[in-house]
Design a protein around this motif. Sequence first.
Motif, short mmCIF file in Angstrom:
data_model
loop_
_atom_site.label_atom_id
_atom_site.label_comp_id
_atom_site.label_asym_id
_atom_site.label_seq_id
_atom_site.Cartn_x
_atom_site.Cartn_y
_atom_site.Cartn_z
N LEU A 147 0.81 -1.41 0.08
CA LEU A 147 0.04 -0.14 -0.05
C LEU A 147 0.69 1.14 0.16
O LEU A 147 1.72 1.39 1.03
CB LEU A 147 -0.81 -0.03 1.17
CG LEU A 147 -1.71 1.27 1.40
CD1 LEU A 147 -2.86 1.13 0.17
CD2 LEU A 147 -2.36 1.44 2.70
N SER B 257 0.95 4.98 10.50
CA SER B 257 -0.28 5.05 10.72
C SER B 257 -1.14 4.13 9.52
O SER B 257 -2.21 3.42 10.07
CB SER B 257 -1.23 6.41 10.79
OG SER B 257 -0.37 7.13 9.80
N ALA B 258 -0.64 4.16 8.28
CA ALA B 258 -1.20 3.20 7.49
C ALA B 258 -1.16 1.81 7.83
O ALA B 258 -2.19 1.08 7.92
CB ALA B 258 -0.73 3.54 6.01
N SER C 271 -0.64 0.69 10.80
CA SER C 271 -1.50 0.42 12.09
C SER C 271 -2.90 -0.02 11.50
O SER C 271 -3.60 -0.75 12.29
CB SER C 271 -1.65 1.78 12.67
OG SER C 271 -0.58 2.35 13.61
N GLY C 272 -3.42 0.82 10.63
CA GLY C 272 -4.74 0.27 10.01
C GLY C 272 -4.62 -1.15 9.47
O GLY C 272 -5.49 -1.78 9.59
N ILE C 273 -3.65 -1.35 8.61
CA ILE C 273 -3.59 -2.58 8.02
C ILE C 273 -3.39 -3.80 9.35
O ILE C 273 -4.50 -4.88 9.28
CB ILE C 273 -2.24 -2.83 7.18
CG1 ILE C 273 -2.24 -1.77 5.83
CG2 ILE C 273 -1.90 -4.37 6.77
CD1 ILE C 273 -0.90 -2.06 5.43
N ALA D 50 -6.93 -4.08 10.99
CA ALA D 50 -7.80 -4.89 10.25
C ALA D 50 -7.49 -6.23 10.18
O ALA D 50 -8.51 -6.91 10.26
CB ALA D 50 -7.76 -4.46 8.55
N ALA E 145 -8.67 -7.27 13.71
CA ALA E 145 -10.20 -7.53 13.41
C ALA E 145 -10.73 -8.77 12.80
O ALA E 145 -11.70 -9.32 13.22
CB ALA E 145 -10.80 -6.44 12.87
N LYS E 146 -9.93 -9.35 11.83
CA LYS E 146 -10.38 -10.40 11.08
C LYS E 146 -9.57 -11.74 11.55
O LYS E 146 -9.73 -12.61 10.96
CB LYS E 146 -9.84 -10.40 9.55
CG LYS E 146 -10.83 -9.23 8.93
CD LYS E 146 -10.35 -8.77 7.48
CE LYS E 146 -11.26 -7.80 6.95
NZ LYS E 146 -12.78 -8.44 6.94
N ARG F 36 1.20 2.88 20.79
CA ARG F 36 0.28 2.11 20.81
C ARG F 36 0.58 0.48 21.06
O ARG F 36 -0.20 -0.38 20.96
CB ARG F 36 -0.91 2.44 19.80
CG ARG F 36 -1.55 3.77 19.84
CD ARG F 36 -2.60 3.88 18.73
NE ARG F 36 -2.06 3.63 17.47
CZ ARG F 36 -1.55 4.72 16.61
NH1 ARG F 36 -1.40 5.85 16.94
NH2 ARG F 36 -1.19 4.67 15.37
N GLU G 129 -15.62 -2.74 11.32
CA GLU G 129 -14.51 -3.52 11.89
C GLU G 129 -13.19 -2.90 12.57
O GLU G 129 -12.47 -3.25 13.30
CB GLU G 129 -13.99 -4.55 10.80
CG GLU G 129 -15.18 -5.40 10.23
CD GLU G 129 -14.76 -6.07 9.14
OE1 GLU G 129 -15.11 -5.29 7.99
OE2 GLU G 129 -14.50 -7.26 9.09
N VAL G 130 -12.97 -1.69 11.88
CA VAL G 130 -11.77 -0.89 12.29
C VAL G 130 -12.33 0.68 12.73
O VAL G 130 -12.75 1.38 11.56
CB VAL G 130 -10.69 -0.89 11.56
CG1 VAL G 130 -9.60 0.14 12.12
CG2 VAL G 130 -10.04 -2.38 11.60
N ASN H 297 -12.00 -2.71 16.25
CA ASN H 297 -10.90 -2.54 16.75
C ASN H 297 -10.69 -0.82 16.80
O ASN H 297 -10.65 -0.56 15.40
CB ASN H 297 -9.61 -3.05 15.76
CG ASN H 297 -8.51 -3.19 16.25
OD1 ASN H 297 -8.32 -2.57 17.48
ND2 ASN H 297 -7.52 -3.82 15.87
N ILE I 263 -8.48 1.94 16.72
CA ILE I 263 -7.14 2.38 16.99
C ILE I 263 -7.09 3.84 17.30
O ILE I 263 -7.44 4.95 16.64
CB ILE I 263 -6.26 2.48 15.61
CG1 ILE I 263 -6.53 1.22 14.96
CG2 ILE I 263 -4.89 2.76 15.67
CD1 ILE I 263 -6.11 0.98 13.39
N ALA J 151 -4.88 5.34 8.95
CA ALA J 151 -5.18 4.13 9.39
C ALA J 151 -6.52 3.39 8.65
O ALA J 151 -6.75 2.33 8.47
CB ALA J 151 -5.48 4.13 10.95
N GLY K 176 -5.38 2.18 5.36
CA GLY K 176 -4.88 0.92 5.47
C GLY K 176 -5.70 -0.18 5.88
O GLY K 176 -5.76 -1.26 5.24
N ALA K 177 -6.72 -0.07 6.77
CA ALA K 177 -7.66 -0.98 7.14
C ALA K 177 -8.71 -1.09 5.96
O ALA K 177 -8.93 -2.64 5.87
CB ALA K 177 -8.45 -0.37 8.56
N GLY L 222 -9.38 -4.85 3.51
CA GLY L 222 -10.89 -5.46 3.38
C GLY L 222 -11.84 -5.20 4.85
O GLY L 222 -12.73 -5.97 4.82
N ALA L 223 -11.45 -4.41 5.67
CA ALA L 223 -12.19 -3.96 6.81
C ALA L 223 -13.27 -2.82 6.47
O ALA L 223 -12.99 -1.93 5.83
CB ALA L 223 -11.48 -3.73 7.93
#
Lengths: 108, 188, 300, 393
Positions: free
Chosen positions: C67, C76-77, C79-81, C84, C87-88, C118, D37-38, D66, D68, D79, D82-83, D87-88
């Motif tokens: 990405l 931060s991206a 962190s999002g990955i 997710a 979460a999955k 974090r 989900e995020v 989740n 953040i 974020a 990214g999430a 796929g979230a």
Amino acid sequence: MPDAKDDFKVETWNSKPAKGSAGKTGLWRTFRPVINHEKCTRCEICVLFCPEPCIELDQEDKSHKKGKIIIDYDYCKGCGICANECPQHCIDMIKETEFLKDEEKEDK
Amino acid sequence: MFEEIRWHGRGGQGAVTSAKILADAAHREGKFVQAFAFYGAERRGAPVETYTRISDCHVKRHSQIYNPTVVAVLDPALPKILYLKGLSKNSTLIVNSNKQMEFSSEIDCTKFWVDATQIAIDLKLRVSESYITNTTMTGAVAKATGLVKLESVIEALKNQLNERIWEKNIEAVKRGYNETHPYNNGGK
Amino acid sequence: MVTTKEILRLPEPILAGHAACAGCSSSLGLRYALKALGEDVIMSVPACCTSVWQGPYPKSSISVPVLNIAFAAAASAASGISGALQAKGNKDTTVLAWAGDGGSVDIGLAAISGAAERNDNMIYVCYSNESYSNTGVQKSGATPPGARTTTTPLGRVGSPKDISLIMWTHNLPYVATACTSYPRDFITKLQKAQTMDGFKFIYLLAPCCVGWKFPAEKTIEIGKLAVESGAHILWEAVNGDIKLSNLSKKYEDPAKRKPLAEYLKDQGRYKGIGEDMIKAYQTYIDHQWSIITSLAKISQ
Amino acid sequence: MTVSDNRPKSLGHDEPKTFIISGNHAAAYAAKMARVEVVAAYPITPSTGCIEKVSDFVDGGTMGANYIKVESEHSAAAALIGASATGARTFSSTSAHGLLYMAELVWWAALARLPTVMSIVNRELAPAWSIWAQTQDSMGLRDSGCLQYYCKNNQEVYDSVIMAYKISEHEHVYMPSLVCQDAFILSHTNAPVDMPAQKDLDDFLPAYEPKHFKLDPKDPVTHSSLAYPEHYRQKRMNIMESTHRAKQIIKDVCADYKKRFGKFHGDLLETYGIDKKTKHIIISHSSIAEEIEVSVDMLKNKGYDVGLIRVRVLRPFPDEELRELCKNIETIHFIERAPSYGFKGIIAIDTMAALFEGDARPKAFHHIEGLSGMDVTAEYAADLIEKDLETLK
């Protein structure tokens, strides 16, 4: 959802892994690394440090029990790291123009 | 029915909660409601205004309340000029005070008083330096206006407040309801 | 420690014919990183050399999902990955944030610090060519004393930020420094980081022949000189305990270090730089050594 | 439709329910019931109430997301990207300076075609510091490709967040949505919000399954690397086509939502008191527009032939719909909270551009009102219109 243009597809910037993303980067080269296979011990230091990477050990090659180091000149940019790091000093950096002459000769 | 209730208190006294409890109570009786405040840089002790609208149908207005049908004053020491604005003779004014406060003859709306501070002292409803009169005043408003039933206020209170503080505050609502007095001249 | 032969037999994650400059050590660095981490990796890459050399659309020279993201947003991206994946219920995939020194030390510092605080699950590699190489070699917060860049034409005044020590203060499970000239050390560190949960940080010195103005073939040599002269100290900290890496251990004794001048002599960015600036660089290096060795002593 | 077990849990109610809640909480409930989900968010007044409520849900175990807790809005949006790319289903909430700070990545999310949804509390921009309502913060991002909804009340906020996911995740759209509400006027005002049962909502809004790209080591792609000019036109026009198509998709989704849950707030726009012969039209937006419905009643009582259009969706812009409604009108009266400095109100600019493609040339009156949350009362607005109309005599 009914619509005339049902073949419409959302497009995004998906790039697929492939060799030569920047084309045949061998064209960038001014010096060509040439291996003296007689002297070469197949230590693979050149393979380890090639940033492309475009050097590999062909283990199938029968000319030596360990195989043969081959350079993919389609992509080799001629940085010279391989020659600089070779412990046997068996890689020479030779001007591309030398090969041009050869090829021109062949053309004739 | 379209009632606009304006609450006056000080930062920390819980006027926002008063507005919410009354709205919640009215909603339990099938009304559309709004509960809101004018939000600024609220600081503890500074005068604040909050609002409740109660209507039979969906309320389209989003502006502040300028001509309230009901004004409830949580703190007797607030300057009168703050809470008397926009009152008409059809309005109802309910002031937390230990007796009938004096108002000029121009203030000819219906008036009630309730000693909410004494009730707060009796029930030890206190946060730092403030006596908390908000729940008492919701009981007082229910009594003075008849807008909502006492039971609805109690149910709403349970919904809006933490269970830990239900008991004292329900008592405050009940006392507010029972100890609200019209002015001698029939409220005028 | 992983052997050279083992490294050589790992699948090649970088596909030849990318758009990096000849002799680029950042492509070499990522080659090692992905060899170390395997194929089950998702990367975030901010604006940096890698966002260019990975190759233009519609092809890519990187064989794991990437990405690309804005300059300040690698951490931060990621962190999002990572969020997710969590979460999955995916506990297997490794998240790799791969950013240059500008995107880490400067514009992206808040984001790295936030992700580190974090303890978001990722490996963050700051590959440092000690300047904004991608935009034409301007000074970054990692540019060493005296180095000439296009925005410090007379040589960099003052000291760089030590991002590794900044990250170390975040109480992280793993912080390390590495250099592209020592792939075994780098890969071993990455593989160690991969076994840990939380935020792992590696500072990877990646000599840049274009920015530092040395002949491309000397890329590995220069990186080795950086370590041998003591200019770049290799260390790692597991749960905060700092330890010198074996490659740097012998240089704890300044007498064993190669002279700084030897490290700088082939670098055009130091050509004609005054003695006082070189002295300032040496002072900075000595100071860094005293910090690291002191911290290493405390850790013992 | 059955919901797969790996969806994040949401202990939404089994039966339809009504809560008296703020606009912020309405958005938070919607995010929870959309089984986000995020979440990545950073506090800023007046949108903080939303993420505080999300925190209550997450920590209380009734929302499986989740969350953040990023260190800035810039990181919040990164974020989300990214999430979402992994796929979230994602959610955030911000306001004013927070939205401007994340602007770079709001554009990034849009141009990357990621269907994230954010609850925006429209707030004035400093200097001087102000925390009250103004819509320039999000309207200033109208060219980003984000779909933008401007809500008139808390019910609409809740419904719009749910619908925004359905629309943004439509296979022909894949653009982010900003669901906007006025600072304090909605964000901090408590009003009843009706919510469907969780199972019915799950039927309406299935789990998010990315259709166009996903970061997946089993099928690796590099997303948004360098590209050369020859590729841009096609990709950018593809966004243009998607956002145009979104108009019909919004209409369909709103109609479906109405059929299922009985809630409808207009689709691209909402009209009030308009028939084919209406001569004077007020155009407004957000909560002001709902109050102006009262003004329309007042003016009609006085004998004025006026009606109201509330622009609910700013992007995609309801241009054809406005042309149709304004075909035979004499005057048009803009009352809006968002000036474009150097020209006029933002909705006025777009509306007039839309009308230029038709034959109608109504006389326009421009009113920038309600800045920094100043009350635009029904009486005040009616007075403005009456004065406009008097100038015609």
